[in-house]
Design an enzyme around this catalytic site. Sequence first.
Site, PDB file in Angstrom:
ATOM      1  N   ALA A   1      83.855  74.136  40.353  1.00 44.36           N
ATOM      2  CA  ALA A   1      83.285  73.135  39.446  1.00 44.36           C
ATOM      3  C   ALA A   1      81.776  73.306  39.277  1.00 44.36           C
ATOM      4  CB  ALA A   1      83.601  71.717  39.926  1.00 44.36           C
TER       5      ALA A   1
ATOM      6  N   THR B   1      86.256  66.388  38.727  1.00 47.51           N
ATOM      7  CA  THR B   1      86.808  65.174  38.128  1.00 47.51           C
ATOM      8  C   THR B   1      87.615  64.367  39.142  1.00 47.51           C
ATOM      9  OG1 THR B   1      88.661  66.500  37.284  1.00 47.51           O
ATOM     10  CG2 THR B   1      86.838  66.057  35.778  1.00 47.51           C
TER      11      THR B   1
ATOM     12  N   GLU C   1      79.734  78.100  35.789  1.00 53.72           N
ATOM     13  CA  GLU C   1      80.751  78.094  34.739  1.00 53.72           C
ATOM     14  C   GLU C   1      80.222  77.995  33.313  1.00 53.72           C
ATOM     15  OE1 GLU C   1      84.613  76.022  36.651  1.00 53.72           O
ATOM     16  OE2 GLU C   1      82.784  74.840  36.784  1.00 53.72           O
TER      17      GLU C   1
ATOM     18  N   ARG D   1      90.504  68.627  32.164  1.00 52.30           N
ATOM     19  CA  ARG D   1      89.169  69.129  31.805  1.00 52.30           C
ATOM     20  C   ARG D   1      89.188  69.777  30.419  1.00 52.30           C
ATOM     21  NH1 ARG D   1      83.993  70.410  34.363  1.00 52.30           N
ATOM     22  NH2 ARG D   1      84.690  69.348  36.258  1.00 52.30           N
TER      23      ARG D   1
END
Length: 764
Positions: free
Chosen positions: A518, A449, A720, A314
């Site tokens: 996430a 991901t 985030e 990431r």
Amino acid sequence: MSETVHVGAPTRHDSAVGHVTGTARYTDDLPLPAGCLHLAFGLSEVAHGTITKLDLEAVKEAPGVVAVLTVDDLPAANDVSPSVHDEPLLADGTVHYVGQPVFLVVATSHLAARKAATLGRVDITPLPALLTIDAALAAGSQFEAPLTFARGAAELALSKATHRLSGTMEIGGQEHFYLEGQAAAAEPGEDGDMLVHSSTQHPSEIQHKVAEALGQPFNTVRVSVRRMGGGFGGKESQGNALAVACAVAARATGRPCKMRYDRDDDMVITGKRHDLRIAYEVGFDAEGRIEALDVEHFVRCGWAQDLSLPVADRAMLHADNAYYLPNVRIRSHRLRTNTQSATAFRGFGGPQGLVGMERIIDHIAAELGRDPLNVRRVNFYGPPGSKDRVTTPYHMEVEDCVIADMVEELAASSDYAARRKEIADYNAGSPILKRGIALTPVKFGISFTLSHLNQAGALVHVYTDGSIHLNHGGTEMGQGLNTKVAQVAAEAFGQPLDAVRITATDTGKVPNTSATAASSGSDLNGMAAKAACDTIRDRLNAFAAERWQVQPDQIAYAGGMVTIGSETLPFAELVQSAYQARIQLSATGFYATPKIKWDRFKGQGRPFFYFAYGAAVTEVIVDTLTGENRILQADILHDVGRSLNPAIDIGQVEGGYVQGAGWLTTEELVWDDQGRLRTHAPSTYKIPACSDRPKSFTVRLWDKGRNREETIYRSKAVGEPPFMLGTSAFLALSDALAQARSDRYPALDAPATAERLLTALTAP
């Protein structure tokens, strides 16, 4: 009952009263049956070595001690890893970092367990310890071969670029410092059943690790999580050890067992944000437009793999931030060291990649003598609908880039241009105090991901009095997830918010959950809950249409009432009638994120469903004699799509900015040459306090925000992305230094502590 609260209303957090009155229960507050035992680990004091002798007699004889367990006493798997089974619960002959658990004490009180744990004698023959990036590189200590993402021809374009420069940047890690530390408890049941209470973001992972440790199937272990006092990624995998220890001890003693880390132990044992080094070479034209970029990440992962590979991935996926890079190569080295196993942290590697990109833009601007904002403008991805300048280094098209419009709106509302001139005038007349300003953007990809994690389930019951009970697979850690999901359910049935009750996340109610991470909590669980509610509402509509002889589109739910054709009745009355007609009033819901497809080895695909955007302007002041500094003002504009709850979303943006600024300015992790963490308490590790927040702090949600993808009510994730807004504070400090001495680019490393600022100011 209160008035109906629709999605989009700025309602308070569902546990707000409990938080401020102290009545909200956390794992350590839960009443357990009489005879509960308490646990503590005995820890390694050596960074790397072979255990040659383990003398635990003094531990066993200590007051209150009931049992002492070593690796030989474990009933089945000795593993608490979230990935490749390389992280033993108790050291199995070799220790790999200072703070690794070696043995487990079971005692009648928390204090007795902790005191006894200090009495163990562990003889260790030292082995060479790799503590730094350079040491790991020299030893070839990596978890996998370096990974590369690329598009275009970076090397060729660099050779032809109008201007070139290179640099390196060290970016430090970060301690999670959740208010509630790691905690777990286990209650043994009949026939081998085990009930586990855990402060975790991932109940299903706890279930799996406990079951494997006991040598039992998953269906014998039930995990319950009511709430956490903060997680920030630090409870995605780091709670595994406590939960497994409690379950193993409960099985061995037949008594409930409980474990919590004291703050010092928590910081010494658990993983941090990954620190890394970024090396770059960039080619650009006279306006600062990037023609080629070669970036290399050197990521210090610690002793076990944990989640380091996706974290490092990431970081690569966000090495572009909001900028189109026509020719780019991004390489990443995942280095194994004898330090705490670095783990998930808010942003999951994205912030590290993004900060590196912003540093590169800043360096280009300094080289050309241009305002960094102008360099940012010429490098932005193309706007929505554009066919040019839209492809990322991982070959995904950016279809929704609104960052240029947001930046222009924020630059105007914050009066950026005038303030920049005023700051220059101020600095010209101020030899000691220097001010700086920076405006930085954020583009952050939303989805796991690891594609199969992008799924969620929910369970909804409607009772015959019209009240609604809901469970979903997400966990509440203070971010307001339960409030948002309750709003979704209330909206579906036209009920007041207090008609919806969400209880503890429980693997016995919603199985096979993904971690609440996430930034996907509301996206996944909101959609799953809506699916369950829609199923029940469709059944009610079919029943009502037949009973009242109307079309389903003549039925509407609002204000606690149901309108059926020309008749209006209380929701509870419809539900009671449906029950009597034997209509099912319970349903499960499921959601899987569409469109995503990703091949990490090729570095190609669509790893994200969509992007979230934001921008921040920060102004700072620095004392050039001491390096002491303050954030004077922060102005933020953030895109959350159509907000599910503006009050909660603004709180997330405020908190994310402060935490991000703390990471880049004051939060410094220090290990000595023996691998011992020296910043292991609030006295030595500086998180932002109330006095560190900006004196002027303006946060706005972008009123044009709307997710082009079909998310829950067209909202966007907010957990985030705001964290990276703190990058503007770091670059504002760099700007202040540049104005204090114009002979060279400051080239600050992070965190930009007062000491580091002073060093940059006084270096020859």
